[in-house]
Design a protein around this motif. Structure first.
Motif, short mmCIF file in Angstrom:
data_model
loop_
_atom_site.label_atom_id
_atom_site.label_comp_id
_atom_site.label_asym_id
_atom_site.label_seq_id
_atom_site.Cartn_x
_atom_site.Cartn_y
_atom_site.Cartn_z
N GLY A 37 13.91 0.06 6.56
CA GLY A 37 13.60 1.30 6.87
C GLY A 37 12.37 1.76 5.88
O GLY A 37 11.69 1.11 5.45
N LYS A 38 12.21 3.05 5.93
CA LYS A 38 11.03 3.84 5.44
C LYS A 38 11.63 4.81 4.53
O LYS A 38 12.97 5.46 4.58
CB LYS A 38 10.11 4.50 6.26
N VAL A 39 11.07 4.88 3.17
CA VAL A 39 11.39 5.99 2.45
C VAL A 39 11.05 7.44 2.91
O VAL A 39 10.24 7.34 3.43
CB VAL A 39 10.63 5.92 1.03
N GLU A 40 12.15 8.22 2.84
CA GLU A 40 11.99 9.61 3.49
C GLU A 40 10.86 10.37 2.65
O GLU A 40 10.72 10.50 1.38
CB GLU A 40 13.35 10.36 3.07
N GLY A 41 10.00 10.84 3.56
CA GLY A 41 8.94 11.49 2.90
C GLY A 41 7.75 10.78 2.16
O GLY A 41 6.84 11.30 1.51
N ALA A 42 7.57 9.48 2.39
CA ALA A 42 7.08 8.60 1.84
C ALA A 42 5.32 8.98 2.12
O ALA A 42 5.14 9.13 3.15
CB ALA A 42 7.06 7.15 1.91
N GLN A 43 4.52 8.90 1.14
CA GLN A 43 3.05 9.46 1.40
C GLN A 43 2.08 8.16 1.18
O GLN A 43 1.11 8.46 1.24
CB GLN A 43 2.86 10.63 0.55
N ASN A 44 2.96 7.29 0.60
CA ASN A 44 2.09 6.18 0.10
C ASN A 44 2.02 4.77 0.94
O ASN A 44 2.05 3.75 0.53
CB ASN A 44 2.51 5.58 -1.20
N THR A 45 2.01 4.93 2.57
CA THR A 45 1.84 3.98 3.30
C THR A 45 0.70 3.38 3.87
O THR A 45 0.83 2.36 4.60
CB THR A 45 3.17 4.56 4.40
N GLY A 46 -0.30 4.01 3.35
CA GLY A 46 -1.68 3.36 4.10
C GLY A 46 -2.11 2.23 3.53
O GLY A 46 -1.44 1.78 2.74
#
Length: 123
Positions: free
Chosen positions: A113-122
């Protein structure tokens, strides 16, 4: 060079999941909490490293378990304080190292999955 990150033995991976996983839940996936898997997040993506003793409580990479360790991986650091999600301010060579780690993990471990609220995905 495309085979650079290929595992030595074939790995049958499940289709990637896009479940949203809270930081609280991720923190319990550190190899120390009974009944929880062991997860490492990179750039907001959560990989299941359960079964790899290196990420367990006594393992050499235990510092990465249960958190987004993007910065530490980019810097090739095992320091606890570097195990955090922010990496945008790093130099390009360290960003390349981080992307290499992401590729390495994606060929070996199931994405949960993805970390909730992650802003570092780019990129």
């Amino acid at each position: 060079m495309s085979g650079k990150f290929e595992p030595k033995h074939k790995v049958d991976l499940d289709p990637p999941k896009d479940d949203i996983i809270s930081l609280d839940h991720l923190s319990k996936c550190d190899g120390k909490h009974e009944g929880y898997p062991t997860y490492v997040a990179i750039k907001g993506t959560i990989f299941d490293v359960t079964g790899n003793k290196a990420y367990g409580p006594e393992g050499s990479y235990k510092v990465f378990a249960g958190r987004d360790a993007s910065r530490a991986l980019a810097q090739s650091s095992l320091k606890d304080e570097e195990c955090r999600p922010d990496w945008y301010d790093l130099p390009d060579d360290q960003k390349k190292v981080l992307n290499d780690w992401y590729t390495f993990f994606s060929k070996r471990y199931n994405i949960k999955g993805k970390v909730e609220g992650a802003q570092n995905t780019g990129e």
